[in-house]
Design a protein around this motif. Structure first.
Motif, short mmCIF file in Angstrom:
data_model
loop_
_atom_site.label_atom_id
_atom_site.label_comp_id
_atom_site.label_asym_id
_atom_site.label_seq_id
_atom_site.Cartn_x
_atom_site.Cartn_y
_atom_site.Cartn_z
N MET A 251 11.71 41.81 50.58
CA MET A 251 10.50 41.23 51.15
C MET A 251 10.77 40.62 52.53
O MET A 251 9.98 40.78 53.47
N ASN A 252 11.90 39.95 52.68
CA ASN A 252 12.26 39.41 54.00
C ASN A 252 12.60 40.53 54.98
O ASN A 252 12.33 40.42 56.18
N ASP A 253 13.18 41.60 54.47
CA ASP A 253 13.57 42.73 55.32
C ASP A 253 12.34 43.46 55.86
O ASP A 253 12.31 43.88 57.03
N LEU A 254 11.29 43.62 54.98
CA LEU A 254 10.10 44.39 55.35
C LEU A 254 8.95 43.54 55.85
O LEU A 254 7.95 44.07 56.32
N GLY A 255 9.10 42.20 55.74
CA GLY A 255 8.00 41.34 56.16
C GLY A 255 6.85 41.35 55.19
O GLY A 255 5.68 41.32 55.59
N GLN A 256 7.14 41.35 53.89
CA GLN A 256 6.10 41.38 52.85
C GLN A 256 5.86 39.96 52.35
O GLN A 256 6.69 39.38 51.64
N GLY A 257 4.72 39.38 52.78
CA GLY A 257 4.39 38.02 52.37
C GLY A 257 5.04 36.97 53.24
O GLY A 257 4.68 35.80 53.16
N VAL A 258 6.00 37.34 54.04
CA VAL A 258 6.69 36.43 54.96
C VAL A 258 6.93 37.19 56.26
O VAL A 258 6.85 38.41 56.31
N ALA A 259 7.23 36.43 57.33
CA ALA A 259 7.60 37.08 58.59
C ALA A 259 8.95 37.77 58.42
O ALA A 259 9.81 37.31 57.65
N LYS A 260 9.13 38.91 59.09
CA LYS A 260 10.42 39.61 59.00
C LYS A 260 11.54 38.67 59.41
O LYS A 260 11.47 38.02 60.46
N ASN A 261 12.57 38.60 58.58
CA ASN A 261 13.68 37.69 58.85
C ASN A 261 14.96 38.37 58.37
O ASN A 261 15.31 38.33 57.19
N ALA A 262 15.65 39.01 59.32
CA ALA A 262 16.84 39.78 58.96
C ALA A 262 17.94 38.88 58.41
O ALA A 262 18.67 39.26 57.48
N GLN A 263 18.08 37.66 58.98
CA GLN A 263 19.15 36.77 58.51
C GLN A 263 18.92 36.35 57.06
O GLN A 263 19.85 36.33 56.23
#
Length: 683
Positions: A251-263
Motif C-alpha cells: 500500500m505504501n509502495d503503490l500509494g493505496q490509501g496513503v501517499a506513496k512512501n518508498a522508505q
C-alpha cells in the motif's frame, strides 16, 4: 538493469562501431582524421587539440569521442558531467552510439540525475538506428519482464489451484473451519503488489463465523476501503503479523490509501522479509536494485533475491536466472570482442605500417617536388625582375628620345615661325619701300607735271630738256628698283641659310639622342649584370644568415614563451560557458553559482535573494537538461567578452528555447558571468 559491468561490456563492444564511424569521417575532414589518428596512437593532448574545435562547431564524431575521453579519463580527468554534455551534443544530431551512452548515463545516474524513463527513451532512439548494443539492452529488458510475468502467473496459478482443491475437499467433507483454523489460514495468506491478485488469494470471511482482524483488514483492502484496511492492518503489523506487514508495504509502495512512501514501504517489506516471507524478500531486493527508499546496492538486492528464490518464489528465481544468463552472455560477448579486438589491432598495425611507408615516400616525393618548385620559382622571379628592369630602362630611353624629338620638333617649329615672322616683317618692309618708291614716283610725276606745265608756259625749246629729264628720272627709278630686288634676293638667301642651319642642328640633336639611348641601353645591361652578381651575393649572405637564425631558434626554442592568442582566449571563454551549462544540467548548485562574478547584479533582487531563488529552482525538478548551440564569442579586450548562444532547457514539467547574451569577465584566471540577458524567446 543498472549494472556497471554490463555498461562497460556494451561500451567495449561499441568501440569497433566507433572506429567504423571514424573511418567514414576521415574521408571528409582532414582535421578530424588527424585527431582520430592521434587518439588511436594514444596522443591524447594532440587529439584534444584537434577534436575540441570540431566538436564546438557541430562535428558529431568529435563530440562522441570527446564524450568517451571524458568518460574514461583519456587525456583529461574523468568528468561524467562533461561526458554527458558531449554525448548529448552528438545524440541530438542522431548519432546512435552517443544516444546509447547517454541512455547508460541516465540509467546509472552518472553525470546526470538518474532517470529510467529518459534512459529507455535514448536506448529506443539508438536501437531504432540498428545499434546492436541498444537492441541487446532492450531485448534483455523485454525478456526479463516476460519471464517475471510468466513466473508470477505460474506461481499464483499453483496457489489458486491448491486453494481450490483444498476448498473442494473441505466442501466434500462438509468440514467447517473453526475460529482457530480460520486464523491459521489467514496468517498464511501472502498479499501480492497488485490489488486483483490479493483478491484472488484471500478467501472472503465466512458469514457463519466471526472474522479475525486480519480477515477484516484483507476484506476492506479487497473492497478498496483502504482507510478501514489501514486501521485493521497497522496494529497487526506493529505486533509482528507478517501478512499485514507485507500488505502495508504494498500500500505504501503503490500509494493505496496513503501517499506513496518508498522508505516506509521498505520498512514494512523488511519486517516481513526478516520473518522469512518470500514475496517480501523479493520486493525488498527490488527496492535495493532500483535505489527506491534505500541506498542503491546491487549486492544487497542479490542477497534478498537469493533468499526469496531459496523458498521457490518464481519472480526471484526468474530474476536470478536472468542475471545468470546475462553474465554468460557478457562473458561470451567479451571473449568474442577480445578476439575481434586482437584481429582488428593486427589489421590496424598492418594498415598503419603501410600508411607510414606511403606517407614517408609521399613526403620524400613532396619534398623533392617542393624543392624543384622553389628553385623554379626563384629563377622565374629573378628573370621576371630582370625583364622588368630592362623594360623600365627601354621605357626610360624611349621617353628620353621622345622628349628630345619633341624638343627638336619644337625648335624646328620655332625656327619656322621665326622665319615666317622675319619674312612677314620683310614683306611689310618691302611694301613700305614700294609705297615710298610709289610716293616718290607720284611726287616726282607731280613735280614733272608741274614742271611740264611750267615748261609749256616757257618756250617749246624747253620741251626737249623736259623730255630728257623724264627719261633720266625713269632710269633712276629702274636703278633703284634693281637695287631693291638685289637686296630682297640677299634677304631671301639669308632666310634660307638660317632654315638649313636649324634643320642641321635638329638632325644633330636626334643623332645625339640615339647615341644617348645606346649608351643608356649599355648602362642598363651593365646594371643587370651587376644586379645579378649582387643578388647572388645577397642570396649567399641570406643563406648564411638563415642558417645562423635557425640554429639560434633551435637553441632558444625551449625557453620561448608564446603570447596567448585570441583563439586560445575564446576557447577558455567557451569552456567556462560549457561548465556553467553542465553544472546546471547536473543540478550542481555550488558550481552553477560559482560561474557568476561577484559583480553580477540580478534584476530586481539582492544578490543573496537571487542565489536562494536559483538554488530552489535548480533543486526542485528531478531532472534538468540544458543544451547550448550557435555559440558566438566577441572579445572586447583581454579580460572582457560578449557571448551569444541559443539555450534549450528541459525539466520534469517545463521546457523552453531562448537566445541569450552573457557579458563575461576574467577574474583570477577564470571567466565569470557579469551580466545575463535573454534577447529572444521561442516560446
Amino acid at each position: 538493469m543498472r549494472l556497471f559491468s554490463v555498461s562497460v561490456f556494451l561500451f567495449t563492444i561499441a568501440l569497433p562501431v566507433l572506429a567504423q564511424s571514424v573511418t567514414g569521417a576521415q574521408q571528409q575532414s582532414p582535421s578530424l582524421q588527424a585527431g582520430l589518428e592521434a587518439y588511436q596512437q594514444g596522443d591524447y593532448p594532440t587529439a584534444l587539440k584537434k577534436l575540441i574545435p570540431l566538436a564546438n562547431h557541430g562535428e558529431a564524431t568529435a563530440q562522441l569521442l570527446l564524450g568517451v575521453m571524458n568518460d574514461t579519463g583519456q587525456g583529461v580527468p574523468k568528468n561524467p558531467q562533461r561526458a554527458v554534455m558531449r554525448y548529448r551534443q552528438a545524440a541530438d544530431q542522431g548519432n546512435a552510439e552517443a544516444q546509447f551512452h547517454l541512455g547508460e548515463k541516465y540509467e546509472l545516474g552518472e553525470g546526470v540525475a538518474q532517470s529510467k524513463a529518459f534512459a529507455m527513451e535514448w536506448y529506443t532512439k539508438s536501437a531504432a538506428q540498428k545499434y546492436l548494443a541498444a537492441q541487446a539492452k532492450l531485448d534483455a529488458e523485454s525478456r526479463f519482464a516476460e519471464r517475471a510475468i510468466a513466473a508470477e502467473l505460474a506461481y499464483w496459478g499453483k496457489i489458486n489451484a491448491k486453494r481450490e482443491a483444498e476448498a473442494k475437499a473441505k466442501a466434500d467433507a462438509k468440514i467447517s473451519l473453526t475460529e482457530q483454523a480460520r486464523d491459521s489460514a489467514a496468517e498464511k495468506i501472502t498479499a501480492h503488489d497488485q490489488t486483483d491478485e490479493v483478491k484472488s488469494i484471500a478467501p472472503p470471511p465466512s458469514s457463519n463465523h466471526k472474522s479475525t482482524p486480519l480477515q477484516v483488514g484483507l476484506a476492506a483492502y479487497q473492497q478498496g476501503d483502504y482507510p478501514a484496511a489501514l486501521k485493521k492492518l497497522i496494529p497487526l503489523a506493529n505486533h509482528g503479523e507478517v501478512t499485514a506487514q507485507l500488505l502495508l508495504g504494498v500500500m505504501n509502495d503503490l500509494g493505496q490509501g496513503v501517499a506513496k512512501n518508498a522508505q516506509r514501504a521498505v520498512m514494512r517489506y523488511r519486517q516481513a522479509a526478516e520473518q522469512g516471507n518470500a514475496e517480501a524478500q523479493f520486493h525488498l531486493g527490488e527496492k535495493y536494485e532500483l535505489g527506491e527508499g534505500v541506498a542503491q546496492s546491487k549486492a544487497f538486492a542479490m542477497e534478498w533475491y537469493t533468499k526469496s528464490a531459496a523458498q521457490q518464489y518464481p519472480s526471484a528465481q526468474a530474476k536470478l536466472d536472468a542475471e545468470a544468463d546475462k553474465a554468460a552472455r557478457i562473458k561470451l560477448a567479451a571473449e568474442a570482442n577480445e578476439r575481434a579486438v586482437i584481429a582488428a589491432r593486427a589489421a590496424e598495425q598492418v594498415k598503419r605500417d603501410a600508411e607510414a611507408k606511403i606517407r614517408i615516400e609521399a613526403e620524400q616525393a613532396r619534398a623533392a617536388a617542393e624543392a624543384r618548385k622553389i628553385a623554379l620559382a626563384e629563377a622565374k622571379s629573378k628573370a621576371e625582375a630582370e625583364a622588368k628592369r630592362i623594360v623600365q630602362a627601354k621605357q626610360a630611353a624611349e621617353v628620353l628620345a621622345a622628349a628630345q624629338a619633341k624638343a627638336a620638333q619644337e625648335a624646328k617649329l620655332k625656327a619656322e615661325a621665326q622665319a615666317k615672322a622675319e619674312a612677314a616683317a620683310q614683306a611689310v618692309k618691302q611694301a613700305k619701300l614700294d609705297a615710298e618708291i610709289k610716293a616718290k614716283a607720284e611726287a616726282e610725276a607731280k613735280r614733272i607735271a608741274q614742271a611740264k606745265q611750267a615748261a609749256e608756259a616757257l618756250a617749246a625749246a624747253q620741251a626737249k630738256a623736259a623730255q630728257e629729264a623724264k627719261l633720266k628720272a625713269e632710269a633712276q627709278a629702274k636703278a633703284e628698283a634693281a637695287a631693291q630686288a638685289v637686296k630682297q634676293a640677299k634677304l631671301d638667301a639669308e632666310i634660307k641659310a638660317k632654315g638649313e642651319t636649324e634643320a642641321k642642328r635638329i638632325a644633330q640633336a636626334k643623332q645625339a639622342a640615339e647615341v644617348l639611348a645606346a649608351a643608356q641601353a649599355k648602362a642598363a645591361q651593365e646594371a643587370k649584370l651587376k644586379a645579378e652578381a649582387q643578388a647572388k651575393a645577397e642570396a649567399a649572405a641570406q643563406a648564411v644568415k638563415q642558417a645562423k637564425l635557425e640554429s639560434e631558434v633551435i637553441i632558444a626554442s625551449p625557453n620561448k614563451i608564446k603570447a596567448e592568442s585570441a583563439d586560445a582566449i575564446k576557447m577558455k571563454v567557451e569552456r567556462s560557458l560549457m561548465d556553467w551549462a553542465t553544472a546546471w544540467s547536473a543540478k550542481n548548485v555550488h558550481d552553477y553559482l560559482a560561474a557568476y562574478s561577484y559583480n553580477f547584479k540580478p534584476k530586481g533582487l539582492t544578490h543573496e535573494l537571487w542565489k536562494k531563488q536559483r538554488a530552489e529552482r535548480i533543486s526542485k525538478p528531478k531532472v534538468i537538461e540544458v543544451r547550448i548551440n550557435n555559440i558566438g564569442i566577441r572579445l572586447v579586450d583581454d579580460s572582457h567578452a560578449a557571448v551569444s548562444f541559443t539555450q534549450h532547457y528541459r525539466s520534469d514539467d517545463y521546457n523552453d528555447e531562448v537566445k541569450k547574451v552573457l557579458q563575461m569577465e576574467k577574474q583570477f584566471d577564470r571567466w565569470l558571468i557579469s551580466e545575463e540577458l535573454v534577447v529572444e524567446s521561442a516560446n
